[in-house]
Write a protein that holds these residues in place. Sequence first.
Motif, PDB file in Angstrom:
ATOM      1  N   HIS A  19      -2.380   1.150  -9.593  1.00 44.18           N
ATOM      2  CA  HIS A  19      -3.767   1.136  -9.131  1.00 44.18           C
ATOM      3  C   HIS A  19      -4.196  -0.288  -8.794  1.00 44.18           C
ATOM      4  CE1 HIS A  19      -7.666   2.923  -8.522  1.00 44.18           C
ATOM      5  NE2 HIS A  19      -8.224   1.987  -9.261  1.00 44.18           N
TER       6      HIS A  19
ATOM      7  N   THR B 180      -4.028  11.595  -2.206  1.00 42.38           N
ATOM      8  CA  THR B 180      -3.991  10.399  -3.057  1.00 42.38           C
ATOM      9  C   THR B 180      -4.702   9.212  -2.418  1.00 42.38           C
ATOM     10  OG1 THR B 180      -1.785  10.095  -2.110  1.00 42.38           O
ATOM     11  CG2 THR B 180      -1.914  10.846  -4.390  1.00 42.38           C
TER      12      THR B 180
ATOM     13  N   GLN C 265       2.356   6.931  -6.645  1.00 44.04           N
ATOM     14  CA  GLN C 265       1.349   7.621  -7.430  1.00 44.04           C
ATOM     15  C   GLN C 265       1.715   9.061  -7.706  1.00 44.04           C
ATOM     16  OE1 GLN C 265      -2.841   7.272  -6.763  1.00 44.04           O
ATOM     17  NE2 GLN C 265      -2.572   5.264  -5.788  1.00 44.04           N
ATOM     18  N   GLU C 266       2.308   9.651  -6.736  1.00 42.83           N
ATOM     19  CA  GLU C 266       2.595  11.085  -6.891  1.00 42.83           C
ATOM     20  C   GLU C 266       3.573  11.357  -8.044  1.00 42.83           C
ATOM     21  OE1 GLU C 266       5.329  13.117  -5.312  1.00 42.83           O
ATOM     22  OE2 GLU C 266       4.407  14.896  -6.204  1.00 42.83           O
TER      23      GLU C 266
ATOM     24  N   GLN D 216      -6.783  -6.678   2.910  1.00 45.55           N
ATOM     25  CA  GLN D 216      -7.087  -6.207   4.256  1.00 45.55           C
ATOM     26  C   GLN D 216      -8.584  -6.177   4.433  1.00 45.55           C
ATOM     27  OE1 GLN D 216      -5.404  -2.401   4.076  1.00 45.55           O
ATOM     28  NE2 GLN D 216      -3.290  -3.151   3.965  1.00 45.55           N
TER      29      GLN D 216
ATOM     30  N   HIS E 294       1.113   3.732  -2.992  1.00 47.17           N
ATOM     31  CA  HIS E 294       0.596   5.059  -2.676  1.00 47.17           C
ATOM     32  C   HIS E 294       1.641   6.128  -2.981  1.00 47.17           C
ATOM     33  CE1 HIS E 294      -0.795   8.297   0.051  1.00 47.17           C
ATOM     34  NE2 HIS E 294      -1.956   7.902  -0.426  1.00 47.17           N
ATOM     35  N   ASP E 295       2.814   5.838  -2.551  1.00 45.82           N
ATOM     36  CA  ASP E 295       3.873   6.820  -2.752  1.00 45.82           C
ATOM     37  C   ASP E 295       4.301   6.923  -4.203  1.00 45.82           C
ATOM     38  OD1 ASP E 295       5.585   6.320   0.432  1.00 45.82           O
ATOM     39  OD2 ASP E 295       3.878   7.570  -0.178  1.00 45.82           O
TER      40      ASP E 295
ATOM     41  N   TYR F  71       0.823  -1.201   0.000  1.00 45.34           N
ATOM     42  CA  TYR F  71       0.000   0.000   0.000  1.00 45.34           C
ATOM     43  C   TYR F  71       0.858   1.252   0.000  1.00 45.34           C
ATOM     44  CZ  TYR F  71      -3.444   3.453   1.042  1.00 45.34           C
ATOM     45  OH  TYR F  71      -4.242   4.564   0.961  1.00 45.34           O
TER      46      TYR F  71
ATOM     47  N   ASP G 163       2.396  18.729  -7.688  1.00 52.47           N
ATOM     48  CA  ASP G 163       0.950  18.704  -7.486  1.00 52.47           C
ATOM     49  C   ASP G 163       0.428  20.125  -7.347  1.00 52.47           C
ATOM     50  OD1 ASP G 163       0.509  15.557  -5.622  1.00 52.47           O
ATOM     51  OD2 ASP G 163       0.580  16.022  -7.758  1.00 52.47           O
TER      52      ASP G 163
ATOM     53  N   ASN H  93      -0.787  13.598   3.172  1.00 55.47           N
ATOM     54  CA  ASN H  93       0.573  13.083   3.186  1.00 55.47           C
ATOM     55  C   ASN H  93       1.600  14.197   3.349  1.00 55.47           C
ATOM     56  OD1 ASN H  93       2.332  11.011   3.118  1.00 55.47           O
ATOM     57  ND2 ASN H  93       2.303  10.724   0.909  1.00 55.47           N
TER      58      ASN H  93
ATOM     59  N   ARG I 299      -5.431  -3.528  -0.814  1.00 55.96           N
ATOM     60  CA  ARG I 299      -6.631  -3.210  -0.046  1.00 55.96           C
ATOM     61  C   ARG I 299      -7.525  -4.439   0.077  1.00 55.96           C
ATOM     62  NH1 ARG I 299      -7.676   1.708  -2.639  1.00 55.96           N
ATOM     63  NH2 ARG I 299      -9.555   0.824  -3.567  1.00 55.96           N
TER      64      ARG I 299
END
Lengths: 679, 150
Positions: free
Chosen positions: A499, B97, A455-456, A509, A452-453, A448, B16, B68, A506
Motif C-alpha cells: 500500500h 483493486t 495485491q490480489e 505522478q 497493484h498486481d 504501480y 476473489d 483487471n 502515485r
Amino acid sequence: MTNHRAQGPHPSRWLSPFLMGLAWVVLVPIAFTLKPPLGLVAALVSLGLLILALVARSWDERRRWVEPTHHLALQLLALAEEPKQPLDSPRSRELAELTEALRTLKLSWQTLPTLGIPIASPACPGSSDPDLNGQMSRSGMLAALPAEGVSKETNLSGEFYTTNDMVSRLDPRTLRWLESSPAEQDFLGWRLPDLREKSFLEIVHPDDYKRARDQLRESLAKGELHGLILRIKTAAGKLKAIEMNVGVRYASDLSVSHLRCHVTDVTNKLRAERELKLRTRELMQVNEQLRTINRELEDLKDRYRDLYQNAPAMYFSLDVNGRFLDCNDTLLHTLGYRRDELIGHSLRRLIPEPRRAAFAERFAEYMQQGSIEIESEWVKSSGETIDVWVSGTTVLGRDGKPSYSRSVAQDITARHRLEAELKEKNERLAKTNEELSRKNKEMDEFTYVVSHDLQEPLRTLIAFSDFLVQDCGDRLDANGQEHIRYLVDASRRMRTLIHGLLTLSRAGQVTGELTSVNLEEVVEVVKADLAELVRSRRAEIRVVAPLPVLWGDRGRVGQLVVNLISNALKYNRSEAPWVEVGGAPETDTSWATFYVRDNGIGIDPRFHDKIFQLFRRLHTPEEYEGTGAGLAICVKIVQAHGGRIWVESQPGQGSTFFIRLPRAPATTHEPEEQLSHAI
Amino acid sequence: MQSDFHILLIEDSRTDAKIIERALREGNVEHRLTVIPDGQQALDYLTRLNQPDAPEPDAPDLVLLDLNLPGLDGCEVLTRIKSDPILRMIPVVILTTSQREEDVRETYQAGANTYIPKPAEYPRYRDLVRTLRQYWHETALRPTRKPLQS
C-alpha cells in the motif's frame, strides 16, 4: 637787482605821443603854408620830430619788454652757474622770482590781442590801456591785472581769457572767492557776488573736505598745487568732480596776495574712469571664467577621448568610399594593426579574401540605406579571423547626402563559441532530463503495476488464512494456529508495505492539474480529517498566518500535509502535543517555503537523511506503528513539484520540517474550490 | 418484491470470486451469483439474454465488474454494455483493486454507476455485499424484469 620798477606810467610813455602831436599839429601846417625855404625847414623839423618820436617809442618798448627779458635771461644764466642753494637763500627766492617773472611774461603776451595793442606797431595812439596798472610781480613784470579795489561788478575779461576756462581767485586765508570767470560762475551756478560770500571749502564734498583743506594750505607754502581732484556740489545740488590747479600770487611786499585757481570739470572723465575700472574688473572676471571653462573643456575633451579610445567596443568611422577616417585604440589592439596601417585605407583590408570583391557594392548599398547591422568576419594582422558583429549608421552632411559612416564592432568570436557550447550543453541537459523523466515515469509505472498486481495474491492470502482459521481452526493444534497467525500477520504487513509503495508511486505522478493551492485551506481540511486523532490525543493544530499560496497538484499537497501533521502527532509523547504550520522566509519570489513544527520526540541529526528513505524507520512497530513510507511519500511529492524538504531537529526538542514548493503567480485569482476528497 | 437478487460477477480471480461468494453466503444475502472470468464471454452472455429464445430467464440485477481482466479489459466491457440501449439499463458497479484516479474517472465517464475499490480485509467484504444489496435491491427501483425486448 634791477631798477625796473615804477609806481605809475613812466614819463617815456608820454614823450612819444607828445612829440608826434607836436609834429602834426604845429609844424606840418606851417610846412604847407610857409613859402618854400621856411616850408622846407618846417618839413625837416617835423620829420626830425617824427624820428624822435620813433626813438622815444622804441625806448619805451625796450624798457617794457626787452630789458626785463634781458634781465630774465641773465638771471637764468646766473642760476645755471650757481651751485644748489638752501631753500630760503636769496637764490631760491630768486628762482621763485624767475618763475613768477616767466608767468607774468606769458600773461603779458596773451593779454595783448584783447587789449588791442599790436606788439609790432609802435606808432599806434591810445595804445596804453588805462586798466593796465596794478599788480606787478616781484621782478617788476607787468602782471596785466587790474589793481585791487577796481570795480567788483565788472566782467573780468582781462584775466579770464576764453569764456570756456574756469578760473578764479581765492582769498588765501578764508578761501573765499575774490574773482571768478564767467565759465566758472556758470558751472558752479552762483554769480560772483554770491561767490564772494562763500568759502571754496563750503562747496567741497564732505568726504573730500579735509584733503582739500590740507592740500590748499600746503599750496600756500609750496607756492602751487597741481592736479587736485575733488568733488563739489553746485548751486543746483549736482555733485561734480573737478581737477584744480592752484598757483599762489604774491603782493609787491612778498606777502601772499591770493590763490589763483584753474578748474576743470572732470566729472565725466572720472565717471568714465570709474566705468572703465568696473568694465575692466568685469572683463577680468569674465576672463577668469573663460579660463576655467577652457580648463574644464580640456578635461572633458580628455575624458571623452579616453572613453572613445578605450571603449569596450571597436569604434570607427569610414568615409563615403569605405576608407577609415578614424578608429579607436580598442580596434587597433583587438586586430593588431597600427593606426597608420588603417587610416586612409579601405575597410576591405579587414575582410577575408573571398568576400572582398563584394565589399564595394555592399558598402554603397549600406550608405544608401543609412544603417546596417551584420555579423561578419575580419582578419587580424596575424592572419587569424575573428567573428565580429558590426553596426553602422551614416551621418548626413549639410547637403543632406551621407558624408561619413559611424560604426561600432564587437568581437563575438568568444561569444559565438560560448553560445555554441551553451547550446550543446543545453541539448545534452535536455536529453538527460528527458532520459531522467522517462526513467522516472517507467519506475513509477513499474512500481504501480507491481504493487497493484501483488495485491490480489495478498488478498487471497489474508482472506483464506482467515477462512482456514474459521473453517478448520478447530482441527488445528496450537502450533498450526500459531503458524496461521504468523501467516496472517506477515500478509498484513506485506499489504501495508505494498500500500505504501502504491501511494508512493502515485505520489510521484503529479497527474492532477496544476493550480494555485491555498495552504491555509489545505490545513483546515486536514484538521477536519484528523479531528478524531486530534481529539483523542488532546492535541492542537495551529496555523501562523499568512501561509503562502502554492502552485501544484492540490491532492498531492494535501497528502503531503496530512503525512507531516500525522507524523507530528504520532511521534509525540507530550501531554499537550501541538503542531504548528507557518510560513518561512524565502528570497526567491518564485518559491514559497513553509514549516511544520511539533513538540514531539525530536530526531537525532545522525538520522536526518535516513528518515526520508522508504520503509526506513527509527522505531519498531511496537513503539510506533507505521511502515516508514510517510516521509518517503512526502519526498516524492515535493520532488515531483521540483521543490525540497528538509528537517531541523534535536532529540527531545521537537522537530521542524521545512518544505519548499513553487509559489503561485501573484496575478492568478482563481476562485478557491473546496478541497474534495483528494486525500 | 424481487427476492431474487441476480448478480453477475465478471472477475478473473478465482479466489476473489470465492471471497465474494462466501461474503454473500455468510452475509445472509439472498442472491444468485453468476461468475464469468472473461470479458468477451460476459458480453456474449449478456447479449444472448437479449434474444427471444434466451435460455436464461432473467438478466442480472447488478453487474460487478473488475477492471483487471485478461483479453478485453474491464473498461471496454463497460463501454460496450453502456452503449447498448437495453443492456445499459443494468447497473454496473466497478469492483477493482485499482484506486488510480484515471481509472475512476475513465469508468465514470464510460457510464459506470459506482466505483468501489476492493476491500482489503474479508470482513469488509461482508459489509460491502450487504450494502450493495440494500442499495440496489431494496432501496433502488429497477426496470421490471422481463425478457429483454424493447
